[in-house]
Structure formats: structure tokens, C-alpha cells
Design a protein around this motif. Structure first.
Motif, PDB file in Angstrom:
ATOM      1  N   ASN A 239     -11.901   0.386  11.899  1.00  0.00           N
ATOM      2  CA  ASN A 239     -13.272  -0.005  11.547  1.00  0.00           C
ATOM      3  C   ASN A 239     -13.710  -1.186  12.405  1.00  0.00           C
ATOM      4  O   ASN A 239     -13.255  -2.302  12.217  1.00  0.00           O
TER       5      ASN A 239
ATOM      6  N   ARG B  29       0.855  -1.205   0.000  1.00  0.00           N
ATOM      7  CA  ARG B  29       0.000   0.000   0.000  1.00  0.00           C
ATOM      8  C   ARG B  29       0.885   1.247   0.000  1.00  0.00           C
ATOM      9  O   ARG B  29       2.049   1.215   0.418  1.00  0.00           O
TER      10      ARG B  29
ATOM     11  N   THR C 259     -16.398  -5.790  -0.896  1.00  0.00           N
ATOM     12  CA  THR C 259     -16.801  -5.068   0.312  1.00  0.00           C
ATOM     13  C   THR C 259     -18.289  -4.746   0.284  1.00  0.00           C
ATOM     14  O   THR C 259     -18.866  -4.369   1.302  1.00  0.00           O
TER      15      THR C 259
ATOM     16  N   PRO D  66     -11.570 -18.201   5.714  1.00  0.00           N
ATOM     17  CA  PRO D  66     -12.957 -17.932   5.301  1.00  0.00           C
ATOM     18  C   PRO D  66     -13.282 -16.435   5.355  1.00  0.00           C
ATOM     19  O   PRO D  66     -14.064 -15.938   4.548  1.00  0.00           O
ATOM     20  N   ALA D  67     -12.668 -15.748   6.319  1.00  0.00           N
ATOM     21  CA  ALA D  67     -12.929 -14.309   6.445  1.00  0.00           C
ATOM     22  C   ALA D  67     -12.423 -13.549   5.234  1.00  0.00           C
ATOM     23  O   ALA D  67     -12.957 -12.503   4.867  1.00  0.00           O
TER      24      ALA D  67
ATOM     25  N   THR E  57     -11.375   3.890   8.010  1.00  0.00           N
ATOM     26  CA  THR E  57     -10.201   3.037   7.796  1.00  0.00           C
ATOM     27  C   THR E  57      -9.186   3.177   8.931  1.00  0.00           C
ATOM     28  O   THR E  57      -8.285   2.368   9.052  1.00  0.00           O
TER      29      THR E  57
ATOM     30  N   ARG F 134      -6.213  -7.560   8.303  1.00  0.00           N
ATOM     31  CA  ARG F 134      -6.609  -7.661   9.702  1.00  0.00           C
ATOM     32  C   ARG F 134      -7.360  -8.969   9.964  1.00  0.00           C
ATOM     33  O   ARG F 134      -7.309  -9.534  11.053  1.00  0.00           O
TER      34      ARG F 134
ATOM     35  N   ILE G 221     -16.637  -2.647  12.622  1.00  0.00           N
ATOM     36  CA  ILE G 221     -17.828  -3.394  12.185  1.00  0.00           C
ATOM     37  C   ILE G 221     -17.584  -4.897  12.197  1.00  0.00           C
ATOM     38  O   ILE G 221     -18.527  -5.684  12.294  1.00  0.00           O
ATOM     39  N   GLY G 222     -16.320  -5.303  12.105  1.00  0.00           N
ATOM     40  CA  GLY G 222     -16.016  -6.733  12.101  1.00  0.00           C
ATOM     41  C   GLY G 222     -16.189  -7.402  13.451  1.00  0.00           C
ATOM     42  O   GLY G 222     -16.159  -8.627  13.543  1.00  0.00           O
TER      43      GLY G 222
ATOM     44  N   CYS H  46      -2.710  -4.164   3.494  1.00  0.00           N
ATOM     45  CA  CYS H  46      -4.105  -3.755   3.375  1.00  0.00           C
ATOM     46  C   CYS H  46      -4.820  -3.993   4.704  1.00  0.00           C
ATOM     47  O   CYS H  46      -4.511  -4.942   5.426  1.00  0.00           O
ATOM     48  N   ASN H  47      -5.800  -3.156   4.980  1.00  0.00           N
ATOM     49  CA  ASN H  47      -6.581  -3.304   6.201  1.00  0.00           C
ATOM     50  C   ASN H  47      -7.273  -4.658   6.283  1.00  0.00           C
ATOM     51  O   ASN H  47      -7.558  -5.159   7.369  1.00  0.00           O
ATOM     52  N   PHE H  48      -7.555  -5.255   5.129  1.00  0.00           N
ATOM     53  CA  PHE H  48      -8.247  -6.545   5.158  1.00  0.00           C
ATOM     54  C   PHE H  48      -7.336  -7.669   5.644  1.00  0.00           C
ATOM     55  O   PHE H  48      -7.809  -8.745   5.968  1.00  0.00           O
TER      56      PHE H  48
ATOM     57  N   ARG I 227     -14.681 -14.267   1.663  1.00  0.00           N
ATOM     58  CA  ARG I 227     -15.897 -13.493   1.381  1.00  0.00           C
ATOM     59  C   ARG I 227     -15.622 -12.307   0.462  1.00  0.00           C
ATOM     60  O   ARG I 227     -16.495 -11.888  -0.305  1.00  0.00           O
ATOM     61  N   TYR I 228     -14.393 -11.769   0.540  1.00  0.00           N
ATOM     62  CA  TYR I 228     -14.087 -10.613  -0.314  1.00  0.00           C
ATOM     63  C   TYR I 228     -14.044 -11.010  -1.784  1.00  0.00           C
ATOM     64  O   TYR I 228     -14.360 -10.227  -2.658  1.00  0.00           O
TER      65      TYR I 228
END
Lengths: 78, 565
Positions: B443, B70, B243, B233-234, B440, B481, B445-446, B477-479, B237-238
Motif C-alpha cells: 500500500n 498475525r 484507519t 507519531p505515525a 495490503t 511499516r 498511500i503512505g 502487522c502492516n502498520f 494517529r491510529y
């Protein structure tokens, strides 16, 4: 022994040959939020179960009339 | 040798410098914020020559290890008036790191518009004359023609040229689309204020990577991380719904911004769910999985096509679909795709722009749901009319000018697609991040917990903010995470393989906290006191349907968030 309880269910992933399934569902008495996906045959990991628009602990018993939504856990853009 | 390069745009000169020892283990956000903090007067004019723009890849960037390159853009923000780090995908970070650069610092202001061309140990300034006035798409096409398609580009569109607060820096993806933006906080306006139209980072040749202290260890440890990415698995989904699938979740939670943040849920959103998007893209022959940077295995990006299969926009994201869709009462993917295309071409933040248009709609300037009206706003932004410039100034300015109190912003930056009255952890992030209202930065929400309950949300946000900062510093990337719990040790070991220095869990956390505290200190000197670390008063007063929720995390808790480690 009870005869089960009826919830208002929404499933936001492929279920019963529909993309978005919505309807009343009768589930056994004592059914919990965490056990519901398995009962419905939803094996996809990382599912979110919301009861009345909120996350609840998985051991939370469902009650008649609850609005229950099963969705994919998701997170927005980075 | 680790290097940075400093460009004096007024003089038209540059110099490569060995990275100072104090910066050796800083990357991405940590490095941009440290340089800005060390070298920029916090009280300066953000669009004046005293401000500096810093581009920095992450500490571990420069290889094709998934989602690890990034690019951070840092400066004093013209939008917030405080320090800003805006993070982006695309290939700019990868190419800079391959060329051995840890940072590029833009100083002063050029007399004429410039292109900056960076190679291995080389930097050239060239007049940008024929590119001025072009959108990002046309600019990229002309630059690829000149420099080849293997170059990475960081460019601005007409919005950046006009110094609009909503302007970002557009980075090219692996196919050359200039659609990955350092979007938030007006970094494109800062680049425009320097009169830099484009940065071209040349391909240094095949298989070039930064110098590794222990290459076999790097390969071994990065494999562990990549395996987590490939099997989680997390993460899977992407690849399925990107998103965009977050929309149905946040709508059911009752925290989706509808009609300028006046409702949290709407049945009409069923036409813009992630599931609907994935089905439509598949049926039309678009791409549901796409890498925004070379090597990314998460592939959350997508390519939206029209009914004839022609590409319209990449990428359709949850925040974009909400701020330019639901928030404007426009529940039509084809319309949102047109808006996204316009935003990418202008080089603007879809979140700030959507938020600004929502406020303008609330003022009655155009009607909610008016697709043609929104398209006309984009035309006016391109042409630089007064209305176009007003929207380009961002949501907070639109609210002040048009007399709308209900502006969902913190430090002048509009919130993204999570209403803080319901997703209260994100409310804490909006309030306390030095970046302003930026999901960002942390976040939450997860987290599978009751987002409506204010208890524990300061600690929750703090931990998410720290993890996000760590990922920003490393360049991930934040994903990532989603696998950070299992991959943190891999990442630390990758650091050790790269630099030959130990890195403990405590070291990483300390690095993140130091970065955040450095940023807070800059903001305080810039005049952004604790009173700016607040969710707007109207969101504490006006209850949001369907839960009747207000933001009720106590101020005293917000004020203490960074007091302890």
C-alpha cells in the motif's frame, strides 16, 4: 513587497475551534506548502499538505487561488 | 522442536511433523506459499480435495510483543485461481505459536463437518453438527462455552459453508469477537470445502512462549521495537482515528471509489470521515482505540456503538467504510456499521462484498444508496438464494452475469479503496502482486509524493510489496511499516534471538523476493500469465473525475517488476 496571496484552505483536524475548517486564507507571498502548517499554528506531526489535490514537494511556493488541504497522514487497513 | 501438523480430513487422522530444514526459517506468508507451491497442483480445483489450506503464524509470533502474531492463511484461491495468502489479526496466530506450531495443513475433505481442537502436542477432531448453519458470532459463543474464553478461534460463517468466494476465516480478538478476518481471496470457502467449521486453539498456560535461543536478547531487542511503536507519531494517529482517517485523504486526492469506481471525490463523504467517526464513537461511549490481538500497542481497531451505547460492529475500517459506503453512495456510519456487522456474522470480506454489491447496483439490480436493499442482500446471502450466491461469488462474477464491464478487479479480485487511476503505485500493486488486487500486498498511500504521476510507481510499489512481505513473514502487522525504517534492525535481532542464526538486511530482502517469485511461478502454472497482471482496460480508457485521470503505467514496466532484485 506584495500584500500576500489568497488560497482556498481546508483543514481536516481541529483548527480554530472547528473540526473541519474551510475558507479563504491570506498568507505571505512566497509561502510554501511545507511551511504552511507552522504558519497556521498546526504543530501535530505527520501532516499531509495537498495542493490542488496533489502532494507537492514541500518547497513548492503557493499561488493565489490554490486549493490547499491540510490533513492527517493516514493509511488504510492491514 | 519446531513442528507443523498435517490433518487428513478424509481419513480423520493427523500427524505432527518436525519442521523440515528447508522450512525452518520460513514463517507466515513465506511458509504458506512454500507449502502450497510444494504440495498443491496449480491446476487443481480450488474447492476440491486436492487443494490444501495452510495456517501459519509469523516467524516471530507467539509472544505479547506488539502486533507480532498475525496469522497467514494460504491456499489456491477459488476467487483468483492463483495462489493466495490472506493475513489477519486476532489471537489465532499467537495461540498456534504458543503451542509450538509453525503451520497447520488441512488436506482432503471430511465426510461430515468438523471442529479441529489444537493444544500443545495434541489435536482432536470432533463433529461440528450443532454449529452448522450458525453465523460466526453464535458459533464463537458456543465454542467459548465448551472450551473456555482463553481459547483462540478461527471459524467460518454461512458464507464459508456455502463455498462463497467472498468467504473469509474469522479469528477471535482478545475479547472473543470473531471479527478479524483472513478476508481476501475466499480462504473461508476453502476451509468450508474441507468441511471444517472451526479451529479451536487452546490456551497452553500462562506466559508460554516459543523456545527462544537467547531470551535476554529477545527481551532487549523487542523493547527497542516496542519503544518505537509507543512513541512514533505515525503510529499515534491510529489510536486517534484508526484507519478511517484515510478516507478524507484519499477523497481529497481524488482517488476514492464512489458509485462503483465512477468518481474519485464526493463532498458527501464528509459525513463518513475518520474525524466524524472518532467524534461519534466518543460521544456514544464506544471505543476509538482497541487491540485486535493480545499485546498490540498500535490499537487501530475500534468498537462502533449505536445511539443507545450498544455495540454494533468492530472494527470500522477505511476500506470497509469506502466499499460498503461511498462506493454504494451510502454516507451513513450507522448503515455501514450494520453492513459490517452482517459481513462479520456471515464471515465475508467487506471489500469483495462491497465491490460486488456496487457492480450489482450499477446493473440496476438495486439502487445506489438503498440501505434496505443492501440489508436484504445480506439476508439472501445467509439464506443462500440465487441472488445471495451471486453476490457471494464476488464482483467479477457479478459483472459477467449482469453485463457490467466496469468491474474494478485484477485476477478476479476487486480493488480496495484506492482507485488506481489516481493512486498509481497501488495500481501497480494490484496488477503485479501474485495476490490479485490487494492493497495490503503493498500500500503506497503512505508515500508523500505525487500519486498521479505514473513515473517511478513500479519501483515504489515493488519496495512497498517487499516490505509488506517481510512483515507478513515475521508475523508483524502492516502498520509496523510505520516504524520499519527504524525497527528493521530490531526485528532482525529479534530473529537472531529467537533462532540463534544471523539475519542480514540482504537475507530478509532475499526471503521476501523468493516468496513473491515462488507465488508468481505458481500462478503461471495455474494459467495466470502476464496478461492477467493488468489493470482492467476500462480504467485505461475512462477518465476519473476530478483529475481526469486514467491508469497509464506502461505494461512493459509492469512486466519487469520482479526481474531484478
Amino acid at each position: 513587497m506584495g500584500h500576500g496571496l489568497t488560497i482556498h484552505l481546508e483543514v481536516y483536524l481541529p483548527f480554530r475551534e472547528q473540526r473541519l475548517w474551510r475558507g479563504d486564507e491570506t498568507v505571505p507571498d512566497g509561502m510554501t506548502a511545507g511551511a504552511l502548517p507552522a504558519l497556521l499554528g498546526l504543530t501535530e506531526p505527520e501532516l499531509a499538505v495537498l495542493v490542488n489535490g496533489r502532494y507537492v514537494p514541500p518547497e513548492t511556493p503557493l499561488r493565489t487561488g490554490d486549493d490547499v488541504a491540510v490533513l492527517r497522514q493516514a493509511e488504510g487497513g492491514a | 522442536m519446531e513442528e507443523m501438523v498435517r490433518i487428513d480430513l478424509r481419513a480423520g487422522t493427523h500427524r505432527f511433523e518436525s519442521l523440515p530444514e528447508a522450512y525452518r526459517f520460513l514463517g507466515g506468508r513465506a511458509l504458506t506459499s512454500r507449502i502450497v507451491s510444494d504440495e498443491v497442483d496449480p491446476t487443481c480445483d480450488a474447492l476440491g480435495p486436492s487443494n490444501k489450506l495452510v495456517l501459519a503464524p509469523g516467524l516471530l509470533s507467539g509472544t505479547v510483543v506488539s502486533s507480532s502474531s498475525r496469522i497467514s492463511a494460504g491456499a489456491k484461491s477459488p476467487l483468483t485461481g492463483g495462489i493466495k495468502e490472506s493475513n489477519s489479526g486476532g489471537n489465532t496466530g499467537w495461540r498456534l505459536a504458543q503451542n509450538g506450531l509453525r503451520a497447520v495443513v488441512f488436506e482432503g475433505r471430511a465426510e461430515q463437518w468438523q471442529i479441529v481442537i489444537i493444544g500443545k502436542g495434541s489435536l482432536t477432531l470432533e463433529p461440528a453438527g450443532d454449529l452448522v448453519g450458525l453465523d460466526t458470532t453464535e458459533t464463537a459463543a458456543r465454542l467459548f462455552e465448551r472450551f473456555g474464553k482463553k481459547a483462540a478461534l478461527a471459524i467460518i460463517g454461512q458464507a464459508g459453508e456455502q463455498l462463497m468466494n467472498v468467504a473469509g476465516i474469522a479469528n477471535t480478538d482478545p475479547e472473543g469477537r470473531p471479527t478479524r478476518l483472513n478476508a481476501r481471496g475466499g480462504m473461508g470457502a476453502v476451509m468450508g470445502s474441507k468441511r471444517v467449521k472451526a479451529v479451536v486453539v487452546l490456551d497452553p498456560g500462562p506466559n508460554v512462549t516459543p523456545i527462544m535461543f537467547d531470551l535476554p536478547a529477545w527481551r532487549s531487542e523487542s523493547k527497542g521495537y516496542v519503544k518505537e511503536i509507543a512513541t512514533s507519531p505515525a503510529i499515534d494517529r491510529y489510536r486517534k482515528i484508526g484507519t478511517a482517517g484515510t478516507l478524507e485523504l484519499v477523497n481529497k486526492l481524488g482517488g476514492l471509489p464512489i458509485r462503483n469506481f465512477s468518481r474519485g471525490q464526493d463532498a458527501a463523504t464528509e459525513s463518513i470521515t475518520g474525524m466524524q467517526m472518532a467524534e461519534t464513537i466518543k460521544a456514544r461511549g464506544g471505543q476509538n482505540s482497541h487491540s485486535c490481538m493480545t499485546g498490540c500497542a498500535i490499537q487501530c481497531s475500534n468498537v462502533w456503538v449505536d445511539e443507545g451505547g450498544k455495540e454494533v460492529a468492530s472494527s470500522m475500517e477505511f476500506e470497509t467504510n469506502t466499499l460498503l459506503g461511498a462506493n454504494l453512495e451510502i454516507f451513513d456510519f450507522d448503515a455501514i456499521a450494520q453492513f459490517t456487522r452482517n459481513c462479520n456474522a456471515l464471515g465475508v470480506d467487506t471489500i469483495e462484498t462491497g465491490g460486488a454489491i456496487g457492480v450489482a447496483m450499477q446493473a440496476g439490480l438495486i439502487k445506489f444508496g438503498d440501505v434496505e436493499g443492501v440489508l436484504d442482500i445480506f439476508r439472501q446471502m445467509r439464506e443462500g438464494t440465487v441472488l445471495g450466491k451471486l453476490i457471494g461469488a464476488g464482483a467479477t462474477t457479478v459483472g459477467r452475469v449482469l453485463g457490467v464491464r466496469e468491474v474494478a478487479s485484477v485476477k478476479g479480485q476487486v480493488m480496495s479503496a484506492y482507485d488506481p487511476r489516481v493512486i498509481k503505485g497501488n495500481g501497480v500493486t494490484y496488477a503485479t502482486s501474485p495476490m490479485g488486487a490487494d492493497h495490503t500486498a503493498g500500500n503506497t498511500i503512505g508515500a508523500k509524493l505525487d500519486h498521479l504521476d505514473p513515473k517511478g510507481k513500479v519501483e515504489l510499489s515493488k519496495e512497498f510489496q517487499i516490505t509488506s512481505t517481510i512483515l507478513d513473514i515475521f508475523g508483524f502487522c502492516n502498520f509496523a511499516r510505520a516504524v520499519y525504517g527504524t525497527s528493521a534492525a530490531n526485528m532482525r535481532a529479534m530473529f537472531e534471538a529467537r533462532f540463534g542464526e544471523p539475519m542480514s538486511e540482504a537475507d530478509v530482502r532475499h526471503m521476501a523476493l523468493t516468496t513473491i517469485r515462488t507465488e508468481v511461478a505458481f500462478n503461471r502454472k495455474a494459467g495466470l500469465g502476464p496478461a492477467t497482471d493488468r489493470i482492467p482496460e476500462w480504467m485505461r480508457e475512462q477518465a476519473l473525475a476530478p483529475h481526469g485521470a486514467t491508469f497509464d503505467v506502461p505494461d512493459e514496466e509492469l512486466d519487469r517488476i520482479w526481474d531484478t532484485d
